[in-house]
Design a protein around this motif. Structure first.
Motif, PDB file in Angstrom:
ATOM      1  N   PRO A  48      16.628   6.958  11.325  1.00 22.35           N
ATOM      2  CA  PRO A  48      16.870   5.712  10.590  1.00 22.35           C
ATOM      3  C   PRO A  48      17.357   4.644  11.548  1.00 22.35           C
ATOM      4  CG  PRO A  48      17.817   7.587   9.426  1.00 22.35           C
ATOM      5  CD  PRO A  48      17.364   8.078  10.771  1.00 22.35           C
ATOM      6  N   ARG A  79       4.328   3.268   8.270  1.00 27.15           N
ATOM      7  CA  ARG A  79       5.750   2.998   8.144  1.00 27.15           C
ATOM      8  C   ARG A  79       6.064   2.780   6.665  1.00 27.15           C
ATOM      9  NH1 ARG A  79       9.100   2.125  12.312  1.00 27.15           N
ATOM     10  NH2 ARG A  79       8.152   2.199  14.388  1.00 27.15           N
ATOM     11  N   GLN A 124      11.086   2.769   8.128  1.00 28.50           N
ATOM     12  CA  GLN A 124      11.053   3.922   9.031  1.00 28.50           C
ATOM     13  C   GLN A 124       9.659   4.557   9.075  1.00 28.50           C
ATOM     14  OE1 GLN A 124      13.630   4.717  10.994  1.00 28.50           O
ATOM     15  NE2 GLN A 124      14.534   2.857  10.100  1.00 28.50           N
TER      16      GLN A 124
END
Length: 499
Positions: A7, A56, A78
């Motif tokens: 993260p 993503r 992420q």
């Protein structure tokens, strides 16, 4: 996990992260995306993950955040690799489904995912590309359901079927295997199968790492949770007994088990006993699937117990039929069929060992006179009395059976004539010393016997013929005695007259 998979922030996202996420949403046609979010994903029980063309994450619903253990802010922006257990699985799904040229059929598949805390799970996923109706870049949609529990249960059911179908395992081994499987499946350490017997429970099988419980042990009802399981028609589970109504139970005070999963076992529709699994520490609350699986274990055990009872009943019936076929009803001794089998078996054994053995024929003296004077009931009583005397006076390794009428045959392990003679003489003397008690008074009884030692090459018929000749000599020489028989060339003597 690679650096790019971590993260970007811990806790609340910074303004830059929010700007990046907003920018990606804008690139994906916010009008139809917003509609999709508001009307489809927000309240779904299944986790929904949306990624852009670079894979993503651009959108997750609350169920996805709960499933993976992240906040929404920790996930958005992420790489989707963050959610996979392995890089290989992530790359393989990219080749198969998450690319612009992939088939948009969105068939379900199962892949291993990883939560924020490192725990992994099997996720049934429907995923693939979703084309932009305005011709822009596709997005990738994944709808994920945790099916670890279901797959684990299905695997346990398959293993349960293999256990109960394995004919190489006997009843006790199958029970123990089922208990071991349950302990492994539910993450508990001890287990038992009990049968209710009044105010006690008999342990049919048990697994106890501490060695405190074993098959055959009997436990008072108040010292076990079995009675609690039997009081319910459905499986029951206590994941933290110290914080439950069982905290004051004698079983908890004695053994300290902190978790319990119990089920009633039914056999042929009747409450038989209980299946119980025990944990040494509190667990997560038992799920409905785990309770249902425990119920299935108990159902299979009920079938196993019923089948074992049927097998035992069948064997008992076979034993009874075999006994009826080989035991003389009047005396309880072996009948002529069994005597012949024992004689042949002893003969084969002697041939293998190049050894000898003794055979004796024993016959009542003046038995016809006894029947004529005192009736057939007295004759039957005399035969039963002889059988009792023979069982007491003969060695356990010897055999005696009823050959026919008032005649009996004995197969002795002795290969020495004096020893064989002495053994039969003890029987003759015991009969002489034990009169038959009748209402009219005691009636003396005597028997005569002929004994022979087997010879090499003889058949069973040859041996019996020589014993019969020896018996004739005992009768002819005054009765109430034992005579050692002649050799083979002398065995053609006429049979003795009855009595």
């Amino acid at each position: 996990m690679n650096a790019e998979d971590r993260p970007a922030t811990q806790g609340a996202p910074d303004a830059a992260a929010g700007t990046r996420a907003s920018g990606r949403l804008a690139e994906m046609n916010p009008a139809w995306l917003r509609t999709m979010l508001l009307h489809l994903f927000q309240d779904l029980d299944e986790a929904v993950v949306v990624a852009d063309a670079d894979r993503r994450i651009t959108l997750v619903n609350p169920a996805a955040a709960r499933l993976f253990g992240y906040s929404t802010e920790e996930l958005v922006g992420q790489p989707s690799r963050l959610l996979y257990d392995s890089s290989n699985a992530h790359a393989e799904q990219g080749r198969q489904r998450y690319n612009a040229g992939a088939d948009a059929s969105h068939e379900a598949y199962i892949v291993r995912y990883r939560r924020k805390d490192g725990a992994t799970f099997d996720g049934e996923t429907i995923g693939g590309p979703v084309e932009d109706p305005q011709g822009g870049q596709p997005i990738f949609l994944g709808i994920i359901r945790d099916v670890s529990s279901r797959l684990s249960s299905e695997g346990a059911i398959d293993r349960l079927h293999r256990i109960t179908s394995d004919r190489a395992l006997d009843f006790q081994a199958r029970c123990k295997a089922i208990l071991n499987l349950g302990c492994e499946q539910f993450g508990l350490q001890a287990a038992l199968i009990s049968r209710r017997d009044g105010d006690e429970y008999e342990l049919i099988e048990a697994i106890d790492p501490e060695g405190g419980a074993s098959a055959g042990e009997r436990i008072p009802a108040g010292h076990t949770y079995c009675a609690i399981a039997l009081a319910h028609d459905v499986p029951i589970g206590f994941h933290d007994i110290s914080d439950s109504e069982l905290a004051d139970h004698e079983c908890y005070r004695q053994f300290g088990f902190e978790a319990y999963l119990g089920v009633t076992i039914y056999v042929d529709g009747e409450r038989y006993g209980a299946l119980g699994f025990f944990g040494t520490a509190p667990t997560a609350p038992f799920t409905r699937r785990e309770l249902d699986l425990a119920g299935m274990f108990a159902q299979w055990l009920g079938h196993e117990i019923a089948r074992q009872a049927d097998l035992q009943a069948m064997r008992a019936m076979q034993d009874k039929l075999s006994r009826l076929a080989t035991i003389d009803d009047l005396t309880g001794l072996g009948n002529r069929r069994l005597a012949t089998e024992r004689l042949e078996a002893q003969l084969q054994r002697a041939r293998r060992r190049n050894d000898s053995f003794a055979v004796a024929l024993v016959d009542f003296d003046h038995f016809k006179r006894l029947n004529d004077s005192h009736g057939h009931a007295a004759g039957d009583a005399a035969l039963r009395l002889f059988a009792e005397i023979a069982r007491r006076s003969m060695r356990g390794s010897d055999f005696i059976g009823r050959w026919g009428g008032e005649e009996f045959i004995a197969v002795l392990e002795d290969d020495c004539p004096p020893s064989a003679i002495r053994g039969v003489e003890r029987l003759v003397e015991a009969v002489r010393a034990t009169p038959l008690r009748l209402d009219s008074g005691d009636l003396p009884l005597t028997v005569s016997a002929g004994v022979v030692i087997s010879l090499p090459g003889e058949s069973a018929e040859d041996i019996v013929a020589r014993a019969d000749a020896a018996l004739y000599q005992a009768k002819s020489s005054g009765r109430d005695r034992v005579v050692l028989g002649p050799g083979p060339s002398e065995s053609n003597t006429p049979e003795p007259t009855p009595g």
